[in-house]
Write an enzyme that holds these catalytic residues in place. Structure first.
Site, PDB file in Angstrom:
ATOM      1  N   ASP A   1     -73.173  57.194  90.187  1.00 53.52           N
ATOM      2  CA  ASP A   1     -73.072  57.992  91.409  1.00 53.52           C
ATOM      3  C   ASP A   1     -71.601  58.331  91.611  1.00 53.52           C
ATOM      4  O   ASP A   1     -70.717  57.772  90.951  1.00 53.52           O
ATOM      5  CB  ASP A   1     -73.601  57.169  92.599  1.00 53.52           C
ATOM      6  N   SER A   2     -71.352  59.217  92.581  1.00 55.19           N
ATOM      7  CA  SER A   2     -69.969  59.526  92.940  1.00 55.19           C
ATOM      8  C   SER A   2     -69.275  58.312  93.541  1.00 55.19           C
ATOM      9  O   SER A   2     -68.055  58.325  93.694  1.00 55.19           O
ATOM     10  CB  SER A   2     -69.956  60.659  93.970  1.00 55.19           C
TER      11      SER A   2
ATOM     12  N   CYS B   1     -77.381  60.302  92.003  1.00 54.06           N
ATOM     13  CA  CYS B   1     -76.577  61.168  92.867  1.00 54.06           C
ATOM     14  C   CYS B   1     -77.311  62.496  92.967  1.00 54.06           C
ATOM     15  O   CYS B   1     -77.483  63.188  91.957  1.00 54.06           O
ATOM     16  CB  CYS B   1     -75.195  61.343  92.244  1.00 54.06           C
TER      17      CYS B   1
ATOM     18  N   GLU C   1     -68.561  54.938 102.047  1.00 50.35           N
ATOM     19  CA  GLU C   1     -67.566  54.458 101.071  1.00 50.35           C
ATOM     20  C   GLU C   1     -66.559  53.503 101.733  1.00 50.35           C
ATOM     21  O   GLU C   1     -66.039  52.598 101.086  1.00 50.35           O
ATOM     22  CB  GLU C   1     -66.802  55.635 100.452  1.00 50.35           C
TER      23      GLU C   1
ATOM     24  N   CYS D   1     -79.258  62.155 100.006  1.00 49.52           N
ATOM     25  CA  CYS D   1     -78.047  61.691  99.333  1.00 49.52           C
ATOM     26  C   CYS D   1     -78.210  60.184  99.212  1.00 49.52           C
ATOM     27  O   CYS D   1     -78.665  59.521 100.157  1.00 49.52           O
ATOM     28  CB  CYS D   1     -76.817  62.042 100.177  1.00 49.52           C
TER      29      CYS D   1
ATOM     30  N   HIS E   1     -76.227  57.839  99.327  1.00 44.73           N
ATOM     31  CA  HIS E   1     -75.452  57.015 100.268  1.00 44.73           C
ATOM     32  C   HIS E   1     -76.223  56.784 101.576  1.00 44.73           C
ATOM     33  O   HIS E   1     -75.928  55.834 102.311  1.00 44.73           O
ATOM     34  CB  HIS E   1     -74.125  57.699 100.629  1.00 44.73           C
TER      35      HIS E   1
HETATM   36  N1  DGL Z   1     -74.527  59.861  96.598  1.00 45.50           N
HETATM   37  C1  DGL Z   1     -74.195  61.241  96.327  1.00 45.50           C
HETATM   38  C2  DGL Z   1     -75.434  62.097  96.449  1.00 45.50           C
HETATM   39  O1  DGL Z   1     -76.536  61.569  96.381  1.00 45.50           O
HETATM   40  C3  DGL Z   1     -73.060  61.646  97.215  1.00 45.50           C
HETATM   41  C4  DGL Z   1     -72.305  62.810  96.689  1.00 45.50           C
HETATM   42  C5  DGL Z   1     -70.925  62.897  97.247  1.00 45.50           C
HETATM   43  O2  DGL Z   1     -70.073  62.153  96.792  1.00 45.50           O
HETATM   44  O3  DGL Z   1     -70.702  63.730  98.129  1.00 45.50           O
HETATM   45  O4  DGL Z   1     -75.358  63.295  96.578  1.00 45.50           O
END
Ligand code: DGL
Length: 257
Positions: A12-13, A75, A153, A184, A186
């Site tokens: 993921d990011s 992600c 984060e 998302c 997160h």
């Molecule tokens: N967890 C990522 C997603 O599902 C977040 C992407 C981001 O860093 O903006 O899109």
């Protein structure tokens, strides 16, 4: 040649994909996992598709170089813009992505009002909207949430700061939604804050279980399922111990969410 005991790479990011790792561990506790969060480059969701594709490709290569047997793109943003490139770059690997679970929400609320909360990039791509086509009477509201990834984060997912951000963003929808799609990875971590803002009656949907099921299906078909492992390794592009501690904390929220 991939082996059964090779780890499943999950990325993921940043820390959000831990919500997918939880679902994978629940479905396949005997697999080995290598999780990579690109927190040094988060958020992805406010970047151009070209930037996201370059970042996601770089992380996928890091995992492939470490001998994973599958890549789970945990992600939504990377899945929506980079999936073709990742599959093309790694034809030897099983590659599974995650999409906002709009179809599941609409199948349960075919006449309802469904919010889709996602990053600006995922919302702009609208790739998931095909899932709503069989449900023409469902009202779908697309809600981009810039900055929500940063709140998670920073480990502030269950704080007054999260409540204030969500209260402001979702004010037009309070009392109006039947369901909210967490588009998302997160966002499952702000579920408690979302309930405080929207009330307990709104149903939440996220794509983590569907993604775990699909990963299981593809590993089974390839004869690569492992029931004898269970190791989890977490890596992050941010050279800061705090981010690894946060990942372990989020992984431990499994029972509550
Ligand atoms: N967890 C990522 C997603 O599902 C977040 C992407 C981001 O860093 O903006 O899109």
């Amino acid at each position: 040649m991939a082996k059964r005991t090779d780890p499943i790479g999950v990325f993921d990011s940043g820390v959000g994909g831990i919500s997918v790792l939880r679902a994978l561990l629940h479905k396949m506790p005997g697999e080995n996992y290598l999780y990579y969060g690109d927190s040094a480059n988060a958020p992805y969701g406010t970047r151009t598709p070209e930037e996201v594709t370059a970042l996601a490709s770089n992380v996928a290569s890091k995992l492939a170089d470490q001998g994973v047997k599958a890549l789970v793109v945990a992600c939504n943003t990377s899945t929506s813009v980079a999936m073709e490139t990742l599959k093309k770059n790694h034809p030897e690997l099983i590659v599974v992505g995650i999409e906002p679970s709009v179809g599941l929400a609409a199948s349960q609320f075919p006449e309802g009002h469904i919010g889709v909360l996602a990053t600006p990039a995922t919302i702009a791509g609208r790739r998931f909207m095909y899932q709503a086509e069989p449900y023409p009477n469902a009202k779908i509201s697309l809600i981009p949430a810039p900055n929500l990834v940063e709140i998670v984060e920073a480990g502030k997912y269950d704080t007054p700061e999260a409540d204030a951000y969500l209260g402001n963003l979702l004010r037009p929808y309070i009392g109006k939604l039947d369901a909210l799609v967490l588009g998302c990875t997160h966002y499952p971590f702000v579920e408690k804050a979302l309930h405080r803002v929207l009330g307990e009656q709104v149903a939440f949907f996220d794509g983590s279980s569907i993604t775990a099921e699909e990963t299981y299906r593809q590993l089974l078909a390839a004869g690569l399922l492992n029931e004898d492992g269970g190791a989890v390794q977490i890596q992050n592009s941010l050279q800061d111990k705090k981010i690894l501690t946060l990942c372990m904390e989020l992984l431990g929220t499994q029972e509550e969410i």
